[in-house]
Design a protein around this motif. Structure first.
Motif, PDB file in Angstrom:
ATOM      1  N   UNK A  87       0.802  -1.126  -0.064  1.00 21.43           N
ATOM      2  CA  UNK A  87      -0.051   0.008  -0.016  1.00 21.43           C
ATOM      3  C   UNK A  87       0.986   1.284   0.033  1.00 21.43           C
ATOM      4  N   UNK A  88       1.785   1.230   0.886  1.00 27.18           N
ATOM      5  CA  UNK A  88       2.776   2.570   0.937  1.00 27.18           C
ATOM      6  C   UNK A  88       3.617   2.598  -0.302  1.00 27.18           C
ATOM      7  N   UNK A  89       4.015   1.407  -0.758  1.00 26.42           N
ATOM      8  CA  UNK A  89       4.601   1.451  -2.178  1.00 26.42           C
ATOM      9  C   UNK A  89       3.793   2.205  -3.143  1.00 26.42           C
ATOM     10  N   UNK A  90       2.794   1.912  -3.403  1.00 28.53           N
ATOM     11  CA  UNK A  90       1.873   2.429  -4.425  1.00 28.53           C
ATOM     12  C   UNK A  90       1.689   3.819  -4.192  1.00 28.53           C
ATOM     13  N   UNK A  91       1.493   4.325  -2.821  1.00 29.63           N
ATOM     14  CA  UNK A  91       1.432   5.829  -2.535  1.00 29.63           C
ATOM     15  C   UNK A  91       2.704   6.605  -2.964  1.00 29.63           C
ATOM     16  N   UNK A  92       3.635   5.827  -2.714  1.00 28.99           N
ATOM     17  CA  UNK A  92       5.023   6.557  -3.172  1.00 28.99           C
ATOM     18  C   UNK A  92       5.178   6.624  -4.627  1.00 28.99           C
ATOM     19  N   UNK A  93       4.745   5.602  -5.299  1.00 35.14           N
ATOM     20  CA  UNK A  93       5.047   5.651  -6.721  1.00 35.14           C
ATOM     21  C   UNK A  93       3.968   6.591  -7.233  1.00 35.14           C
ATOM     22  N   UNK A  94       2.737   6.657  -6.981  1.00 37.23           N
ATOM     23  CA  UNK A  94       1.962   7.675  -7.491  1.00 37.23           C
ATOM     24  C   UNK A  94       2.448   9.145  -7.296  1.00 37.23           C
ATOM     25  N   UNK A  95       2.912   9.474  -5.941  1.00 37.81           N
ATOM     26  CA  UNK A  95       3.666  10.855  -5.716  1.00 37.81           C
ATOM     27  C   UNK A  95       4.716  10.815  -6.522  1.00 37.81           C
ATOM     28  N   UNK A  96       5.548   9.950  -7.120  1.00 34.45           N
ATOM     29  CA  UNK A  96       6.601   9.916  -8.181  1.00 34.45           C
ATOM     30  C   UNK A  96       6.255  10.558  -9.468  1.00 34.45           C
ATOM     31  N   UNK A  97       4.983   9.703  -9.802  1.00 39.12           N
ATOM     32  CA  UNK A  97       4.447  10.018 -11.294  1.00 39.12           C
ATOM     33  C   UNK A  97       3.793  11.530 -11.128  1.00 39.12           C
ATOM     34  N   UNK A  98       3.229  11.805 -10.058  1.00 37.44           N
ATOM     35  CA  UNK A  98       2.469  13.134  -9.994  1.00 37.44           C
ATOM     36  C   UNK A  98       3.599  14.281 -10.169  1.00 37.44           C
ATOM     37  N   UNK A  99       4.592  14.164  -9.086  1.00 37.48           N
ATOM     38  CA  UNK A  99       5.858  15.102  -9.137  1.00 37.48           C
ATOM     39  C   UNK A  99       6.454  14.849 -10.758  1.00 37.48           C
ATOM     40  N   UNK A 100       6.562  13.890 -11.355  1.00 37.09           N
ATOM     41  CA  UNK A 100       6.899  13.962 -12.620  1.00 37.09           C
ATOM     42  C   UNK A 100       6.316  14.785 -13.752  1.00 37.09           C
ATOM     43  N   UNK A 101       4.900  14.653 -13.604  1.00 40.58           N
ATOM     44  CA  UNK A 101       3.798  15.167 -14.355  1.00 40.58           C
ATOM     45  C   UNK A 101       3.984  16.977 -14.316  1.00 40.58           C
ATOM     46  N   UNK A 102       4.467  17.115 -12.856  1.00 41.27           N
ATOM     47  CA  UNK A 102       4.686  18.686 -12.637  1.00 41.27           C
ATOM     48  C   UNK A 102       6.049  19.206 -12.892  1.00 41.27           C
ATOM     49  N   UNK A 103       6.720  18.358 -13.789  1.00 45.01           N
ATOM     50  CA  UNK A 103       7.981  18.848 -14.103  1.00 45.01           C
ATOM     51  C   UNK A 103       9.254  18.493 -13.415  1.00 45.01           C
ATOM     52  N   UNK A 104       9.079  17.699 -12.576  1.00 44.37           N
ATOM     53  CA  UNK A 104      10.293  17.195 -11.479  1.00 44.37           C
ATOM     54  C   UNK A 104      10.987  16.092 -12.327  1.00 44.37           C
ATOM     55  N   UNK A 105      12.289  16.195 -12.468  1.00 43.94           N
ATOM     56  CA  UNK A 105      13.161  14.977 -13.216  1.00 43.94           C
ATOM     57  C   UNK A 105      13.557  14.197 -11.832  1.00 43.94           C
ATOM     58  N   UNK A 106      13.318  12.809 -12.265  1.00 45.37           N
ATOM     59  CA  UNK A 106      13.444  11.728 -11.303  1.00 45.37           C
ATOM     60  C   UNK A 106      14.333  10.584 -11.564  1.00 45.37           C
ATOM     61  N   UNK A 107      15.555  10.557 -10.565  1.00 46.60           N
ATOM     62  CA  UNK A 107      16.385   9.339 -11.281  1.00 46.60           C
ATOM     63  C   UNK A 107      16.175   8.412  -9.899  1.00 46.60           C
ATOM     64  N   UNK A 108      15.932   7.242 -10.258  1.00 45.45           N
ATOM     65  CA  UNK A 108      15.528   6.197  -9.088  1.00 45.45           C
ATOM     66  C   UNK A 108      16.294   4.920  -9.389  1.00 45.45           C
ATOM     67  N   UNK A 109      17.050   4.341  -8.293  1.00 48.88           N
ATOM     68  CA  UNK A 109      17.823   3.182  -8.398  1.00 48.88           C
ATOM     69  C   UNK A 109      17.042   2.461  -7.690  1.00 48.88           C
ATOM     70  N   UNK A 110      16.938   0.914  -8.076  1.00 45.72           N
ATOM     71  CA  UNK A 110      16.324  -0.288  -7.747  1.00 45.72           C
ATOM     72  C   UNK A 110      16.811  -1.603  -8.278  1.00 45.72           C
ATOM     73  N   UNK A 111      16.819  -2.915  -7.462  1.00 45.49           N
ATOM     74  CA  UNK A 111      16.904  -3.745  -8.194  1.00 45.49           C
ATOM     75  C   UNK A 111      15.902  -4.767  -8.127  1.00 45.49           C
ATOM     76  N   UNK A 112      14.479  -3.919  -8.019  1.00 45.32           N
ATOM     77  CA  UNK A 112      13.173  -4.861  -8.601  1.00 45.32           C
ATOM     78  C   UNK A 112      12.914  -4.509  -9.944  1.00 45.32           C
ATOM     79  N   UNK A 113      12.898  -5.668 -10.620  1.00 45.44           N
ATOM     80  CA  UNK A 113      12.643  -5.706 -12.089  1.00 45.44           C
ATOM     81  C   UNK A 113      11.223  -5.136 -12.293  1.00 45.44           C
ATOM     82  N   UNK A 114      10.253  -5.449 -11.648  1.00 50.37           N
ATOM     83  CA  UNK A 114       8.878  -5.251 -11.865  1.00 50.37           C
ATOM     84  C   UNK A 114       8.769  -3.590 -11.597  1.00 50.37           C
TER      85      UNK A 114
END
Length: 516
Positions: free
Chosen positions: A440-467
């Motif tokens: 649940x918290x993961x989905x909330x964080x990811x929604x925030x990331x997409x929303x911030x990107x739509x507002x013009x923020x550039x995001x670089x995120x590191x992950x070892x999770x393929x999905x």
């Protein structure tokens, strides 16, 4: 259905209730821990999982209810009490001494001695090497724990529990900092422990992992057990339904928006590793405003070192960074923040939060200048700003004045994200942003990331999770051994292509053509 009598109950909780000021963390819980099996425990952050495990490990005591080990009622007043009953725990937030060696950490308070007079360090080193061989790692017993990567520290924590010959072993998010290969090693160790009759409690937010490794499952929601059964026949929709009441929480849908101009560029970045090689070896990349760039790779690929270098953590690094067209000439982290860079570090406990400060004080640490007038902190404005970010990020808190250490892991992570966003960054660097966060918290964080990107923020995120990297990224870069070994668009990225690129030592670029 699995024959439960082949896995006898080694520990029971009956009517377990734990009350903290302002919240009931565990409500009349009945829990059976079966021996020679993996007992999976799942729930959102704040559901009561960690509370239940702390009660079993003797860290916390029940407000009401009873614990039985075998048929004997026990009162576990401390971790020493729990250890005497054969109970060991590997915490998600690692409990290690960074200024001590690997061997000393493993045998702390249980030192091997010569005739009870002095510590037999040779014996401790040999025992540590044997444990590392069992865990298929080559970690030096004399290495300082503080010099190890988070994933290696997790291996040391697991070795520490194995050294105690625990009959009941609690693993709280044991794979959160491990690479795919290290996860396979851990699973082999778990199978070996099961054959020896050890009862394992396994907590993880990676649902596919739970289904693979679990024999029994218990689901918690708001301190209440909502499901408990054999793992046979359990699928992800069943787990999600019991965790959150519906199956609607998932990766956010992409918010289609045009990208802006280039907002970040790295050119020929090198970071020496102290042994004649490079942790970051000639990395160059760019990022546009509104774009989410995923950096995928396994532990040791140099991903974390790259984003930390961008933030100015390593003054001896070479290379060139520009933010919104302005070259970063100062090596100081504070100056990189002023330029518009912000980072969500991998280890939130050590690098992201000050545990003794309140939630409010942690969130505003990086933006006190913006919240001050004439050198004085504007407290009403600070409280209002914190309240706004708490609502935006859906952080579950009783009060912003509570210590940040009182929050669950996922909510602590969201506090770190809020702290970064308060600096009004142009580029947000996120290192394993979903580590230790529930579905649940993961989905909330990811929604925030997409929303911030739509507002013009550039995001670089590191992950070892393929999905994760495939579901969130507009573009994906793969790193291995300090180098970029692959670059893909959303259309060309496949799991096979990413895994292949992460295992090679030369660059593979597939931006135009489809990857087979």
């Amino acid at each position: 259905m699995m024959q439960q009598d082949t896995h006898p109950v080694g520990l029971r909780i009956r009517g377990g209730t734990k009350v903290y000021p302002g919240t009931v963390a565990l409500k009349n819980a009945d829990f059976d821990l079966r021996m020679g099996a993996v007992n999976v425990l799942v729930g959102e952050n704040g559901a009561g999982k960690s509370t239940m495990m702390k009660v079993i490990a003797g860290v916390e005591q029940l407000t009401s209810g009873t614990i039985y080990v075998g048929d004997q009622e026990v009162h576990l007043a401390s971790t020493e009490d729990a250890a005497r009953h054969g109970i060991g725990i590997v915490f998600q937030e690692l409990n290690l001494f960074p200024n001590m060696t690997v061997a000393d950490n493993i045998f702390i308070n249980r030192e091997k001695t010569r005739y009870g007079v002095d510590i037999d360090r040779t014996a401790q080193r040999e025992a540590t090497r044997a444990l590392m061989r069992r865990l298929e790692h080559d970690i030096d017993p004399d290495a300082l724990v503080g010099d190890l990567k988070v994933g290696q520290q997790q291996i040391v924590e697991i070795a520490k529990s194995l050294a105690q010959d625990a009959r009941i072993l609690i693993l709280d998010e044991p794979t959160s900092a491990l690479s795919a290969a290290e996860v396979e090693i851990l699973f082999r160790v778990i199978e070996e422990l099961k054959r020896d009759g050890v009862g394992i409690v396994y907590i993880s937010h990676r649902l596919e992992e739970l289904i693979r490794v679990g024999d029994y499952i218990t689901v918690l929601r708001d301190g209440v057990i909502t499901g408990a059964r054999s793992m046979q026949g359990v699928d992800i929709p069943w787990i999600v339904l019991n965790m959150i009441g519906d199956a609607s929480k998932d990766f956010p849908k992409t918010i289609d928006h045009p990208f802006g101009p280039e907002v970040f560029r790295a050119e020929d970045v090198y970071l020496p590793n102290g042994s004649g090689g490079f942790s970051v070896n000639g990395v160059s990349l760019s990022l546009r405003a509104g774009e989410i760039l995923g950096i995928y790779g396994l532990m040791g690929a140099g991903r974390t070192e790259f984003v930390e270098t961008a933030m100015g953590r390593y003054p001896h690094a070479r290379g060139r960074f520009t933010v919104d067209g302005q070259e970063a000439t100062s090596p100081h982290v504070s100056d990189r923040i002023k330029m518009g860079l912000a980072i969500i570090p991998e280890d939130r406990k050590q690098d992201g939060l000050v545990q003794i400060l309140s939630i409010r004080e942690n969130m505003t640490l990086s933006s006190l200048g913006d919240l001050s007038t004439m050198g004085h902190l504007d407290l009403p404005r600070e409280r209002q700003t914190v309240g706004d970010y708490v609502k935006q990020l859906l952080i579950k808190i009783a009060s912003p004045e509570n210590p940040v250490s009182s929050l669950s892991g996922g909510n602590q992570q969201k506090v770190v994200i809020g702290k970064a966003l308060m600096t009004k960054p142009k580029v947000l660097l996120m290192d394993e942003p979903s580590r230790g966060i529930d579905i649940g918290a993961k989905a909330e964080v990811f929604r925030v990331m997409r929303q911030l990107a739509s507002e013009g923020l550039g995001i670089i995120f590191v992950t070892s999770d393929l999905e994760e990297v495939m579901g969130l990224s507009d573009r994906i870069i793969v790193m291995s051994n300090g180098r970029i070994t692959g670059e893909f668009t959303k259309e060309t990225a496949t799991e096979t292509a990413l895994i292949t690129a992460s295992a090679v030592g030369h660059a593979v670029t597939h931006q135009k053509e489809t990857v087979s």
